[in-house]
Design a protein around this motif. Structure first.
Motif, PDB file in Angstrom:
ATOM      1  N   GLN A   1      36.958  32.469  34.944  1.00  0.00           N
ATOM      2  CA  GLN A   1      36.866  33.793  35.564  1.00  0.00           C
ATOM      3  C   GLN A   1      38.243  34.278  36.005  1.00  0.00           C
ATOM      4  OE1 GLN A   1      34.058  34.113  38.789  1.00  0.00           O
ATOM      5  NE2 GLN A   1      34.801  36.118  39.395  1.00  0.00           N
ATOM      6  N   ARG A   2      39.032  33.345  36.585  1.00  0.00           N
ATOM      7  CA  ARG A   2      40.393  33.710  36.984  1.00  0.00           C
ATOM      8  C   ARG A   2      41.212  34.149  35.776  1.00  0.00           C
ATOM      9  NH1 ARG A   2      40.386  29.125  40.185  1.00  0.00           N
ATOM     10  NH2 ARG A   2      41.715  28.042  38.704  1.00  0.00           N
TER      11      ARG A   2
ATOM     12  N   LYS B   1      45.700  46.226  32.381  1.00  0.00           N
ATOM     13  CA  LYS B   1      45.673  47.408  33.255  1.00  0.00           C
ATOM     14  C   LYS B   1      47.096  47.816  33.628  1.00  0.00           C
ATOM     15  CE  LYS B   1      43.604  49.028  37.615  1.00  0.00           C
ATOM     16  NZ  LYS B   1      44.801  49.280  38.418  1.00  0.00           N
TER      17      LYS B   1
ATOM     18  N   THR C   1      40.115  35.458  32.967  1.00  0.00           N
ATOM     19  CA  THR C   1      39.655  36.783  32.524  1.00  0.00           C
ATOM     20  C   THR C   1      40.214  37.876  33.423  1.00  0.00           C
ATOM     21  OG1 THR C   1      37.614  35.853  31.635  1.00  0.00           O
ATOM     22  CG2 THR C   1      37.617  38.213  32.087  1.00  0.00           C
ATOM     23  N   GLU C   2      40.210  37.629  34.722  1.00  0.00           N
ATOM     24  CA  GLU C   2      40.717  38.632  35.663  1.00  0.00           C
ATOM     25  C   GLU C   2      42.216  38.849  35.475  1.00  0.00           C
ATOM     26  OE1 GLU C   2      39.550  37.519  39.605  1.00  0.00           O
ATOM     27  OE2 GLU C   2      37.424  37.985  39.235  1.00  0.00           O
ATOM     28  N   THR C   3      42.937  37.760  35.233  1.00  0.00           N
ATOM     29  CA  THR C   3      44.386  37.882  35.004  1.00  0.00           C
ATOM     30  C   THR C   3      44.658  38.660  33.719  1.00  0.00           C
ATOM     31  OG1 THR C   3      44.786  35.781  36.136  1.00  0.00           O
ATOM     32  CG2 THR C   3      46.544  36.588  34.705  1.00  0.00           C
ATOM     33  N   TYR C   4      43.892  38.346  32.676  1.00  0.00           N
ATOM     34  CA  TYR C   4      44.017  39.027  31.381  1.00  0.00           C
ATOM     35  C   TYR C   4      43.825  40.538  31.564  1.00  0.00           C
ATOM     36  CZ  TYR C   4      43.153  39.670  26.319  1.00  0.00           C
ATOM     37  OH  TYR C   4      43.197  40.060  25.003  1.00  0.00           O
ATOM     38  N   GLU C   5      42.767  40.898  32.296  1.00  0.00           N
ATOM     39  CA  GLU C   5      42.475  42.316  32.503  1.00  0.00           C
ATOM     40  C   GLU C   5      43.519  42.975  33.405  1.00  0.00           C
ATOM     41  OE1 GLU C   5      40.270  44.024  30.864  1.00  0.00           O
ATOM     42  OE2 GLU C   5      39.550  42.224  29.836  1.00  0.00           O
ATOM     43  N   LEU C   6      44.022  42.234  34.383  1.00  0.00           N
ATOM     44  CA  LEU C   6      45.059  42.752  35.267  1.00  0.00           C
ATOM     45  C   LEU C   6      46.321  43.082  34.482  1.00  0.00           C
ATOM     46  CD1 LEU C   6      46.133  43.257  38.181  1.00  0.00           C
ATOM     47  CD2 LEU C   6      46.823  40.846  38.206  1.00  0.00           C
TER      48      LEU C   6
ATOM     49  N   MET D   1      36.859  29.919  42.810  1.00  0.00           N
ATOM     50  CA  MET D   1      36.664  30.763  41.618  1.00  0.00           C
ATOM     51  C   MET D   1      36.924  29.922  40.358  1.00  0.00           C
ATOM     52  SD  MET D   1      38.754  34.198  40.483  1.00  0.00           S
ATOM     53  CE  MET D   1      38.437  35.023  42.028  1.00  0.00           C
TER      54      MET D   1
END
Length: 201
Positions: A5-6, A16, A8-13, A1
């Motif tokens: 992208q990782r 949330k 962005t996913e961490t940021y959104e996690l 990955m």
């Protein structure tokens, strides 16, 4: 990955987790340690994106304001503003109710709304957003009422925005009927527009 992208996913996690915790514990009790635990991250990993809980609240506040502001053009147009008062009231009431619904549906939405009002480091998110929307609304009012001075239209737009927003906040603070609050708020805001129309003569 890919790393981006990782990231962005961490940021959104993180966001949330913060929003969910806000819904559970409120503004005062929210902490970065709680967010780390909920998100399954170490503090250094979180601090790479957000230095403190107020940075989290600011980003959540921006997202809520963006969601709310996206609704405005669906309800308020130059044609509506130049139309009959009942149509204006219907549009304003619809905007208030949909803004309330969007806020209620967003995880932690009511607490984000309250943070935008009560937390000094977050207040400018709301104030800047309202100023931007007021300017846009003044532009629409200028199309409908070209003979009215811009300063008056700016003031009318800003007061209207804050009155609708106050109606939304009221519904989260007091157990009132949303339709009735929307109806009364919309009637109060719309009642000023015939004065602007009279200036066109």
């Amino acid at each position: 990955m890919p790393a981006q992208q990782r990231g962005t996913e961490t940021y959104e996690l993180i966001l949330k987790a913060a929003a969910e915790l806000l819904a559970d514990v409120g503004i005062e009790r929210l902490s970065t340690n709680m967010v780390c635990e909920r998100a399954g991250l170490t503090p250094p990993a979180l601090y790479r994106y957000f230095p403190n809980k107020y940075a989290l609240l600011c980003e959540l506040g921006k997202r809520l304001m963006d969601k709310q502001n996206e609704l405005i053009p669906r309800w308020i147009t130059a044609e509506v503003l130049a139309g009959p008062v009942p149509a204006i009231e219907e549009a304003l009431a619809g905007l208030l109710l949909e803004t309330y619904a969007v806020t209620e549906e967003m995880p932690g939405g009511v607490w984000i709304l309250r943070a935008l009002r009560a937390v000094p480091t977050v207040q400018n998110i709301r104030l800047d957003s309202h100023a931007m929307v007021a300017e846009a609304q003044a532009g629409l009012l200028a199309e409908a009422f070209p003979n009215v001075p811009q300063e008056e239209l700016m003031l009318a737009g800003r007061v209207a925005i804050d009155m609708i927003y106050a109606g939304v906040e009221l519904l989260f603070d007091v157990p009132l009927n949303p339709q009735q609050v929307a109806k009364v708020s919309a009637a109060m805001v719309a009642s000023y527009l015939p004065r602007l129309a009279a200036r066109q003569a």
